[in-house]
Write a protein that holds these residues in place. Structure first.
Motif, PDB file in Angstrom:
ATOM      1  N   LYS A  68     -11.896 -10.994  -7.852  1.00  0.00           N
ATOM      2  CA  LYS A  68     -11.029 -11.084  -6.677  1.00  0.00           C
ATOM      3  C   LYS A  68     -11.773 -10.822  -5.375  1.00  0.00           C
ATOM      4  CE  LYS A  68      -6.609 -10.169  -8.937  1.00  0.00           C
ATOM      5  NZ  LYS A  68      -5.458  -9.250  -9.097  1.00  0.00           N
ATOM      6  N   ALA A  69     -12.716  -9.903  -5.389  1.00  0.00           N
ATOM      7  CA  ALA A  69     -13.486  -9.627  -4.169  1.00  0.00           C
ATOM      8  C   ALA A  69     -14.284 -10.861  -3.747  1.00  0.00           C
ATOM      9  CB  ALA A  69     -14.419  -8.432  -4.397  1.00  0.00           C
ATOM     10  N   ASP A  72     -11.835 -13.343  -2.258  1.00  0.00           N
ATOM     11  CA  ASP A  72     -11.440 -12.875  -0.927  1.00  0.00           C
ATOM     12  C   ASP A  72     -12.487 -13.245   0.114  1.00  0.00           C
ATOM     13  OD1 ASP A  72      -9.240 -11.815  -2.129  1.00  0.00           O
ATOM     14  OD2 ASP A  72      -9.913  -9.721  -2.038  1.00  0.00           O
ATOM     15  N   LEU A  75     -12.328 -17.053   0.875  1.00  0.00           N
ATOM     16  CA  LEU A  75     -11.145 -17.429   1.655  1.00  0.00           C
ATOM     17  C   LEU A  75     -11.215 -16.871   3.075  1.00  0.00           C
ATOM     18  CD1 LEU A  75      -8.365 -16.928  -1.047  1.00  0.00           C
ATOM     19  CD2 LEU A  75      -9.478 -19.043  -0.345  1.00  0.00           C
ATOM     20  N   GLU A  76     -11.805 -15.692   3.241  1.00  0.00           N
ATOM     21  CA  GLU A  76     -11.961 -15.129   4.583  1.00  0.00           C
ATOM     22  C   GLU A  76     -12.920 -15.980   5.410  1.00  0.00           C
ATOM     23  OE1 GLU A  76     -11.006 -12.792   7.608  1.00  0.00           O
ATOM     24  OE2 GLU A  76     -10.204 -12.430   5.593  1.00  0.00           O
ATOM     25  N   TYR A 112      -3.214 -16.617  -7.224  1.00  0.00           N
ATOM     26  CA  TYR A 112      -3.881 -15.621  -6.381  1.00  0.00           C
ATOM     27  C   TYR A 112      -4.219 -16.211  -5.004  1.00  0.00           C
ATOM     28  CZ  TYR A 112      -7.038 -12.018  -4.737  1.00  0.00           C
ATOM     29  OH  TYR A 112      -7.622 -11.036  -3.991  1.00  0.00           O
ATOM     30  N   TRP A 116      -2.785 -14.872  -1.532  1.00  0.00           N
ATOM     31  CA  TRP A 116      -3.726 -14.379  -0.509  1.00  0.00           C
ATOM     32  C   TRP A 116      -3.440 -15.039   0.832  1.00  0.00           C
ATOM     33  CZ3 TRP A 116      -7.234 -15.793   3.101  1.00  0.00           C
ATOM     34  CH2 TRP A 116      -8.167 -14.851   3.514  1.00  0.00           C
ATOM     35  N   ARG A 117      -3.209 -16.342   0.830  1.00  0.00           N
ATOM     36  CA  ARG A 117      -2.959 -17.052   2.090  1.00  0.00           C
ATOM     37  C   ARG A 117      -1.629 -16.636   2.711  1.00  0.00           C
ATOM     38  NH1 ARG A 117      -5.547 -22.700  -0.040  1.00  0.00           N
ATOM     39  NH2 ARG A 117      -7.673 -22.303   0.740  1.00  0.00           N
ATOM     40  N   GLU A 119      -0.316 -13.649   2.429  1.00  0.00           N
ATOM     41  CA  GLU A 119      -0.483 -12.289   2.944  1.00  0.00           C
ATOM     42  C   GLU A 119      -1.382 -12.219   4.166  1.00  0.00           C
ATOM     43  OE1 GLU A 119      -2.007 -10.190  -0.372  1.00  0.00           O
ATOM     44  OE2 GLU A 119      -0.076 -10.093  -1.444  1.00  0.00           O
ATOM     45  N   HIS A 120      -2.205 -13.237   4.390  1.00  0.00           N
ATOM     46  CA  HIS A 120      -3.167 -13.212   5.493  1.00  0.00           C
ATOM     47  C   HIS A 120      -2.836 -14.216   6.599  1.00  0.00           C
ATOM     48  CE1 HIS A 120      -5.381 -11.117   2.306  1.00  0.00           C
ATOM     49  NE2 HIS A 120      -6.132 -10.596   3.249  1.00  0.00           N
TER      50      HIS A 120
END
Length: 499
Positions: A68-69, A72, A75-76, A112, A116-117, A119-120
């Motif tokens: 997951k890291a 992340d 995606l960041e 996931y 993630w998208r 939540e961000h």
């Protein structure tokens, strides 16, 4: 359960446990009476807050957890990339498998990435509901397959919607350049008998191109179109389809409801007429929010629009070209034949949505040809433009590029002619072609040949006019002149026979 005024009220296990606990019953006795474990009694009897809580499935260990890291980070980093060059869930999954040895399921990665998208999201993300006023129209293109003139082609459908009433119209075009945009809009305006006040367009249409975030370069042909119809225009921001959501939805709706099954038309004009008729028929439907017929709302909306101008707009892009040694001009990568006699001339080329007109700079028309889109390996030509040259150079007939444009029987008849007869045939067909068109002229010539008659100007022109008007060619039979033979004999012989 318990009874109250004759009505049985079901009591849950949790409620029974808490009621007995409130009456001082021991937890051991409650467990025995209710039939549950003592730990269960302790759980519900000791609960301090029974307020509703959101229902979420308890998170369980996943094979994706160690990765997951990494996801992340990818995606960041995407935040600094163009939208169309960011990771999809499938691309994240492929990279995890090939670069990190991930052995889990794709669905876990997909869920996931989606979460993630969500939540961000930035505070500025999201859409605003827009209010549309009467007389405002949205314009966009959509693609669909159809059979036009016997060929299966990709039709560029110009869709015009009026969000206030939800009225939708569609026109079939061969391309998406500025000439096509103007031609399609003119067709819609003339069909409804009015001109909207404002047009909202996409940056991808041929009408204009965004050269900066706040500046659009408008094509000259469309700029004059807007001036002619006194229109206000607005181009959407990049990647902002919500600014013209009405037409975005209409493109798919009309494709599914008009273009299925596959349509078959003789021309783009016929296809457009059918589309407009279908759009008019849909006006009987009820507006999805206002609860009134779309046609009635659109009638009210038209009252707010402008009237049509006294003269229609002719969407032409003018180019100046010098004809090559064969009399051809090149425009947009394609060659159009003006005619051998115009070789070396500087000519004006008028490009419309469906045709190309080549003329001299003093206004004489050299050729009018169909416009082609894409790269055509062959020269676009009207066979009639080569007839005068063949009349002068009859020996070029066997190798002429237009020989195959002649019907079989007429072509074989010309093959058997001598130079003088060929010269006369080409001269007659050329004159008839100027008056009636090439196809009717050669078809009329073939009918005369089939009936065993020589080509003469009167018969050829008369029959070509009938063919051009949609009538069947007539059978030309030779008149019976035997009754007049007596008048061709010497006078003395004729008098003896009369006696």
């Amino acid at each position: 359960s318990r009874e109250r005024k004759g009505m049985t009220v079901p009591v849950s296990v949790q409620q029974r446990i808490r009621v007995l606990d409130a009456h001082g019953v021991s937890w051991r006795s409650i467990a025995k009476e209710v039939g549950v474990a003592r730990d269960t009694v302790a759980k519900y009897a000791g609960r301090e807050d029974c307020s509703p809580k959101p229902e979420h499935s308890a998170s369980r260990p996943s094979k994706l957890d160690p990765f997951k890291a990494t996801v992340d980070g990818w995606l960041e980093a995407d935040r600094f990339m163009p939208r169309k060059q960011r990771h999809t869930a499938k691309r994240v999954y492929d990279r995890l498998v090939s670069e990190r040895g991930y052995g889990g399921a794709y669905s876990s990665v997909q869920r996931y990435v989606k979460r993630w998208r969500e939540e961000h999201r930035l505070p500025s993300d999201g859409y605003l509901e827009l209010e549309w006023h009467p007389g405002e129209a949205q314009v966009d293109f959509g693609m669909a397959r159809a059979v036009v003139g016997g060929d299966r082609v990709d039709v560029h459908c110009l869709v015009v919607t009026f969000p206030y009433s939800n009225m939708r119209y569609c026109a079939a075009l061969p391309g998406e350049n500025a000439e096509c945009v103007c031609a399609g809009l003119r067709t819609v305006f003339e069909h409804i008998g009015a001109v909207p006040l404002t047009l909202v367009l996409d940056n991808a249409t041929g009408a204009g191109h965004r050269v900066a975030w706040d500046r659009v370069s408008i094509v000259k042909v469309f700029e004059l179109f807007v001036e002619h119809y006194r229109l206000e225009t607005r181009f959407c921001n990049p990647n902002s389809g919500n600014e013209k959501g009405s037409v975005e939805n209409a493109v798919g709706f009309l494709r599914r409801n008009i273009m299925v099954p596959l349509l078959n038309a003789e021309s783009y004009a016929q296809l457009t007429r059918y589309m407009l008729e279908r759009c008019d028929a849909m006006a009987k439907e009820t507006h999805y929010r206002k609860g009134a017929p779309i046609g009635g709302l659109f009638a009210e909306e038209k009252a707010e629009m402008q009237p049509l101008p006294s003269k229609p707009y002719d969407a032409i892009r003018w180019e100046v070209r010098k004809a090559d040694k064969d009399g051809r001009v090149q425009v947009d990568g394609n060659h159009y034949l003006a005619g051998p006699s115009w070789r070396g001339w500087t000519l004006d080329v008028a490009l419309r949505a469906f045709d190309v007109t080549i003329r001299t700079q003093d206004g004489r028309t050299c050729a009018r040809l169909p416009r082609v889109y894409g790269d055509s390996p062959a020269t676009i030509r009207d066979p009639a433009t080569l007839l005068p040259a063949l009349g002068r150079k009859t020996n070029a007939w066997p190798d002429s590029t237009i020989r195959d444009d002649f019907p079989d029987k007429l072509r074989l008849a010309i093959d058997r002619m001598d130079a003088k007869a060929r010269r006369n045939a080409f001269r007659l067909i050329s004159r008839t072609s100027d008056a009636c068109g090439f196809e009717p002229a050669v078809e009329a010539g073939e009918h005369l040949v089939e009936q065993g008659h020589p080509l003469d100007e009167a018969s050829l022109t008369t029959m070509a006019r009938r063919i051009a008007s949609g009538e069947k060619p007539y059978e030309q039979t030779a008149p019976d002149l035997t009754g007049y033979d007596v008048f061709m004999q010497p006078r003395g012989t004729r008098e003896r026979k009369e006696a």
